[in-house]
Design a protein around this motif. Structure first.
Motif, PDB file in Angstrom:
ATOM      1  N   VAL A 165      29.831  64.518 -40.311  1.00 46.49           N
ATOM      2  CA  VAL A 165      29.247  63.843 -41.466  1.00 46.49           C
ATOM      3  C   VAL A 165      28.431  62.649 -41.005  1.00 46.49           C
ATOM      4  O   VAL A 165      28.813  61.943 -40.069  1.00 46.49           O
ATOM      5  N   LEU A 166      27.281  62.475 -41.629  1.00 44.41           N
ATOM      6  CA  LEU A 166      26.448  61.289 -41.434  1.00 44.41           C
ATOM      7  C   LEU A 166      26.526  60.459 -42.702  1.00 44.41           C
ATOM      8  O   LEU A 166      26.249  60.963 -43.797  1.00 44.41           O
ATOM      9  N   VAL A 167      26.928  59.200 -42.542  1.00 44.06           N
ATOM     10  CA  VAL A 167      27.053  58.300 -43.693  1.00 44.06           C
ATOM     11  C   VAL A 167      26.033  57.185 -43.549  1.00 44.06           C
ATOM     12  O   VAL A 167      26.063  56.412 -42.585  1.00 44.06           O
ATOM     13  N   SER A 168      25.113  57.120 -44.483  1.00 43.77           N
ATOM     14  CA  SER A 168      24.100  56.070 -44.511  1.00 43.77           C
ATOM     15  C   SER A 168      24.385  55.184 -45.714  1.00 43.77           C
ATOM     16  O   SER A 168      24.273  55.626 -46.857  1.00 43.77           O
ATOM     17  N   ALA A 169      24.796  53.941 -45.438  1.00 44.36           N
ATOM     18  CA  ALA A 169      25.209  53.049 -46.527  1.00 44.36           C
ATOM     19  C   ALA A 169      24.964  51.608 -46.118  1.00 44.36           C
ATOM     20  O   ALA A 169      24.929  51.283 -44.931  1.00 44.36           O
ATOM     21  N   PRO A 170      24.822  50.711 -47.102  1.00 44.41           N
ATOM     22  CA  PRO A 170      24.549  49.303 -46.790  1.00 44.41           C
ATOM     23  C   PRO A 170      25.699  48.653 -46.034  1.00 44.41           C
ATOM     24  O   PRO A 170      26.845  49.111 -46.063  1.00 44.41           O
TER      25      PRO A 170
ATOM     26  N   VAL B 155      34.142  69.295 -30.779  1.00 43.46           N
ATOM     27  CA  VAL B 155      34.233  67.911 -31.244  1.00 43.46           C
ATOM     28  C   VAL B 155      33.355  67.716 -32.477  1.00 43.46           C
ATOM     29  O   VAL B 155      32.204  68.157 -32.522  1.00 43.46           O
ATOM     30  N   ARG B 156      33.906  67.020 -33.483  1.00 46.14           N
ATOM     31  CA  ARG B 156      33.149  66.707 -34.687  1.00 46.14           C
ATOM     32  C   ARG B 156      32.777  65.225 -34.677  1.00 46.14           C
ATOM     33  O   ARG B 156      33.451  64.401 -34.063  1.00 46.14           O
ATOM     34  N   LEU B 157      31.696  64.905 -35.401  1.00 44.42           N
ATOM     35  CA  LEU B 157      31.153  63.542 -35.399  1.00 44.42           C
ATOM     36  C   LEU B 157      31.263  62.893 -36.774  1.00 44.42           C
ATOM     37  O   LEU B 157      31.092  63.559 -37.810  1.00 44.42           O
ATOM     38  N   VAL B 158      31.538  61.601 -36.755  1.00 41.96           N
ATOM     39  CA  VAL B 158      31.341  60.752 -37.928  1.00 41.96           C
ATOM     40  C   VAL B 158      30.296  59.721 -37.529  1.00 41.96           C
ATOM     41  O   VAL B 158      30.565  58.855 -36.689  1.00 41.96           O
ATOM     42  N   CYS B 159      29.111  59.845 -38.067  1.00 39.10           N
ATOM     43  CA  CYS B 159      28.003  58.960 -37.705  1.00 39.10           C
ATOM     44  C   CYS B 159      27.813  57.936 -38.827  1.00 39.10           C
ATOM     45  O   CYS B 159      27.519  58.310 -39.967  1.00 39.10           O
ATOM     46  N   LEU B 160      27.973  56.672 -38.485  1.00 40.40           N
ATOM     47  CA  LEU B 160      27.863  55.597 -39.471  1.00 40.40           C
ATOM     48  C   LEU B 160      26.557  54.851 -39.254  1.00 40.40           C
ATOM     49  O   LEU B 160      26.286  54.374 -38.144  1.00 40.40           O
ATOM     50  N   SER B 161      25.769  54.751 -40.282  1.00 38.91           N
ATOM     51  CA  SER B 161      24.441  54.158 -40.156  1.00 38.91           C
ATOM     52  C   SER B 161      24.174  53.185 -41.285  1.00 38.91           C
ATOM     53  O   SER B 161      24.706  53.328 -42.392  1.00 38.91           O
ATOM     54  N   ALA B 162      23.339  52.195 -40.976  1.00 37.62           N
ATOM     55  CA  ALA B 162      22.782  51.371 -42.050  1.00 37.62           C
ATOM     56  C   ALA B 162      21.887  52.253 -42.912  1.00 37.62           C
ATOM     57  O   ALA B 162      21.615  53.411 -42.576  1.00 37.62           O
ATOM     58  N   THR B 163      21.438  51.718 -44.034  1.00 34.61           N
ATOM     59  CA  THR B 163      20.602  52.498 -44.932  1.00 34.61           C
ATOM     60  C   THR B 163      19.293  52.884 -44.256  1.00 34.61           C
ATOM     61  O   THR B 163      18.548  52.033 -43.792  1.00 34.61           O
TER      62      THR B 163
END
Length: 876
Positions: free
Chosen positions: A27-32, A149-157
């Protein structure tokens, strides 16, 4: 932790991401900033532990790794959490390990056995993949991690999160994208200006109903001068930038503290603290000052009194106790960490910081101030991008504490309100790849894969994915523009005559009568690509047309034999014959031999097809006599012709953009391989001994360091001298820093430094020849500091003669230690390897050792941890 066990209700975007994780999808999460992305990471860690697997949490910087390590220890206990950075190796076999992204990359390349039970990897601050110097590491990790392997990608907006998620799906399997644009705390944007006429500060909203505030434009167009002073001085601008102490006082009055006040200058941060103290500002109670003193003393307990004196501890501590502090890279880590702790506990109310604070570290504030929207880059001042602005202002507003956050931009004579409001309103934060094949990447690909697979893996990069997507978009644009061009050319055609010829007559006008005037008029109508015959001679192609002073025209022409010559009206007895026209190569580069060769070939082909035809003279008739002149649709034809010329130019530009994007990474990779082969590190598809060394060197000067090692330049040295010479690869003087003088302990050492520089210059020549960016030349000006510190000199003596800040000194020495440990593993000479390890150990003392975080309640470091630490490398 299950969804039901969370102590607070989760937001919809958090639930969507957790659902993806539970389904086994990346999952890629793009959030402030501050929206709660950490909850998602913690859920993935819980899933990994439930499966009796491992989870790695990667961050771009060591400080963030250390902070996250302590957070996870508090949550899971010290026995379950490890930490691996270039500085520290703690409990590396734990089920949860926090590390810098470079450490994970190096583990992948070394095929570490610890990856066997890895289930989830959290890539925090994944938008860092656009970083020019280190961004490639994120893509290497995503491409080369084991398939399960699975990824959790955390990103700024970012505005192109779906594009990034689509790419991750191509290299990792099914990947969900979760985008949250709503900030957890509402952000109010303000524009603050000093009104000298009224002697007051004016603060207005930057946006009103999402649009630029009409009142703000007054500060760009209003009265620019006030009355002369009583002493008769020069008139002053009415609007000016408010003073820093005045801004802080205003924020205090409006209950907008605590604040992060961003300046793009270390000296500016320090001076801002002093200005607040001179103004008598203080924001702490007696109890808070006692707590601040305790925190400060705890962070510097491993430093000597002499070290504290050299580092001006007294002045720093005094400001801190008033609730005011600076935070920048020139400060040693214990000072910065104490500031962070005091700010998080609400003890410090004002922090003047450079932009480095905005990355990752958890220091939310009620308000953020940005003094200037321009930043000096070394070559000039650039306006902040929308992404940079959002990163800075993302700290404003503390979830669960503040109802609103505040972002304040100060008036500047260099950036108008219109630009400020446009930046504030912007929502375009496109993430672009910075991936490029380095020598180390190339060596590792050669070592692990066959040529076809290596090239295939390279094409899996996000950079190539974006380039390919651009090609698809550009190709679609080409089809649209070709169709539009065809329509315009049809509109420009006239049944009565040649509209282009009529247009040239209109543009040129009538020349004075006579042979010279007629010839000059004729050649003035020629264009590059025209084939002409001069005075009955062999045809030539026009390469370029230039206008000289006085209105004369000069041609450069080429014949079928590649002979070039200039032509003007004086070289012709009569106007030239216009024979035909050839399509010119793209891009238009008439001075390049390859361009000229293609034109000559086209000229020969045109000659074969026009045998026996009669060539017309270039028309010099009066436009009023031209048949198109009386056409009722003449003006429409002319408009269409002009638009067609613009469309033709846009089409050529788009075709060139496609040409430069196609296969660019593969071409770069092949040029990198060519350098390695030319310089003896690669034979065919096999690494030489030096190529094997290159595999283990993770540094921006990887190939240069490898060659220096194999040339024996670092052999037979003592530890301080080796440390001094190797510092040349890590030290890079800041543009604003004073220049240090070179110093060498002996002529023999100076000779070795010259040898290193000679190897570097020779490598740079080869790189430039093949069109690759040149490796940075070594900077030996840090040598005396590294030599002295490794030899055991005290901090005061080492820094006495040089204008180097404590923070710069510590950071450079820590980078030097990382590189020396790599050399300790990779050097072909066993004695040099041993000396490198000894030098690293000698450097890790005093203020440097005090700046390496020690994890509380951690198990004893294992031998395997130490071994991994030596080979881990670090972020640059």
């Amino acid at each position: 932790m299950s969804i039901e066990e969370h102590p607070f209700a989760l937001d919809p975007f958090q639930l969507d991401a957790i659902t993806a994780i539970d389904a086994g999808r990346s999952v890629l999460v793009s959030a402030p900033t501050g929206s709660g992305k950490t909850v998602i990471a913690e859920h993935a860690i819980g899933v990994a532990l439930a499966e009796r697997g491992r989870a790695f949490y990667t961050t771009p910087i060591k400080a963030l790794s250390n902070q996250k390590f302590h957070d996870l220890v508090a949550e899971h206990g010290a026995e379950k959490v490890g930490l691996l950075t270039g500085d520290t190796a703690v409990n590396g076999e734990a089920p949860i390990v926090v590390m810098t992204t470079e450490v994970l990359r190096n583990m992948i390349h070394s095929r570490a056995g610890s990856l066997a039970t890895l289930r989830w990897v959290i890539l925090d601050e994944v938008h860092y993949l656009q970083d020019t110097y280190r961004g490639s590491v994120w893509e290497e990790v995503m491409i080369h991690l084991p398939a399960p392997v699975r990824l959790v990608c955390l990103s700024a907006t970012v505005s192109n999160a779906p594009e990034l998620a689509d790419w991750i799906s191509t290299v990792r399997g099914p990947t969900d994208v979760v985008v949250e644009t709503q900030r957890p705390v509402t952000l109010d944007n303000w524009y603050l200006v000093e009104d000298r006429l009224e002697d007051t500060a004016v603060m207005v909203p930057t946006l009103v109903d999402g649009r630029p505030n009409p009142d703000g434009f007054e500060f760009d167009t209003g009265p620019r001068e006030v009355h002369r002073s009583a002493r008769g001085g020069r008139p002053q601008r009415r609007w000016s930038t408010p003073g820093r102490a005045e801004v802080v006082e205003l924020l205090d009055q409006r209950q907008m503290l605590p604040t992060l006040y961003f300046l793009f200058s270390r000296a500016g941060c320090d001076e801002a603290v002093r200005s607040c103290l001179r103004a008598g500002l203080s924001f702490t109670t007696d109890e808070e000052r006692d707590r601040i003193r305790a925190i400060a003393e705890q962070h510097v307990e491993n430093l000597t009194d002499d070290d504290l004196r050299i580092l001006d501890f007294g002045r720093w501590s005094d400001a801190l106790q008033h609730g005011i502090a600076a935070h920048h890279a020139g400060m040693i880590p214990p000072f910065k960490e104490a500031v962070e702790r005091c700010f998080i506990e609400g003890l410090v109310k004002v922090v003047f910081a450079t932009e480095t604070l905005a990355l990752g570290i958890n220091m939310p504030a009620r308000s953020v101030v940005i003094e200037k929207l321009t930043k000096f880059t070394g070559d000039g001042h650039d306006l902040l991008t929308a992404a940079q602005f959002t990163q800075l202002t993302g700290r404003a507003g503390r979830r669960g504490i503040d109802a609103q956050g505040h972002a304040v931009v100060l008036w500047s004579p260099f950036v108008g309100f219109e630009e400020v409001s446009r930046l504030v309103a912007s929502r375009s934060f496109r993430l672009t790849s910075s991936f490029r094949p380095t020598y180390n990447i190339a060596a590792n690909l050669v070592r692990r894969f066959d040529p076809a697979e290596a090239h295939r893996l390279l094409t899996l990069s996000f950079a190539q994915y974006q380039a390919d997507a651009d090609i698809v978009r550009l190709q679609s644009r080409i089809e649209e523009r070709r169709a539009a061009l065809d329509a315009l050319e049809a509109e420009a055609r006239c049944s009565r005559g040649d509209v282009g010829e009529y247009r040239r007559l209109l543009d040129e006008g009538r020349r004075p009568p006579g042979r010279g005037g007629a010839v000059e008029t004729a050649i003035g109508r020629l264009r590059p690509g025209d084939i002409i015959s001069v005075d009955g001679g062999r045809p030539v192609a026009v390469l370029s047309v230039s206008q000289r002073r006085g209105g004369s025209t000069r041609l450069k022409v080429i014949d079928e034999g590649l002979q070039l010559r200039p032509l003007g009206a004086a070289d012709m007895d009569e106007p030239p014959d216009l024979v035909a026209r050839v399509t010119l190569p793209v891009p238009f580069a008439p001075t390049k031999r390859s361009f000229q060769t293609q034109v000559a070939a086209a000229l020969r082909e045109a000659g074969a097809g026009r045998a026996g035809r009669r060539s017309p003279k270039v028309d010099v008739a009066d436009p009023g006599h031209h048949p198109v002149h009386d056409c009722p649709r003449r003006d429409a034809h002319l408009r269409a012709l002009r638009r067609a010329e613009r469309a033709r130019g846009e089409l050529r530009t788009t075709e060139e953009r496609i040409r430069t994007r196609a296969d660019s990474l593969a071409e770069q990779f092949d040029r990198v391989l060519q350098v390695l082969e030319d310089r003896g590190h690669l034979t065919g598809w096999a690494l030489s001994g030096s190529g094997e060394t290159l595999v283990s060197i993770f540094h921006e000067s990887d190939l240069l360091i490898t060659e220096v090692l194999h040339a024996g330049v670092l052999d037979g040295l003592d530890a301080p001298t080796l440390a001094g010479l190797v510092s040349g690869f890590v030290h890079e003087r800041r543009a604003s820093a004073p220049e240090l003088e070179e110093w060498f302990p002996s002529s023999a050492v100076a000779s070795r430094a010259r040898t290193i520089m000679g190897i570097a210059e020779d490598l740079a020549r080869d790189e430039r020849r093949l069109g690759l960016p040149a490796t940075r030349l070594p900077d030996m000006t840090f040598l005396p500091l590294a030599h002295g510190w490794a030899a055991g000199e005290d901090l005061g003596h080492v820094l006495a003669e040089e204008e180097v800040s404590g923070g710069d000194f510590v950071r450079t020495v820590k980078q030097l230690i990382d590189l020396l440990r790599q050399i300790g593993d990779a050097a072909p000479d066993p004695q040099t390897a041993q000396t490198a390890r000894a030098a690293a150990d000698a450097l890790l003392r005093g203020v440097v050792a005090a700046s390496v975080p020690v994890a509380a309640s951690t198990p004893e470091e294992t031998a395997e941890d130490a071994e991994r630490d030596r080979s881990s490398g670090s972020e640059r």
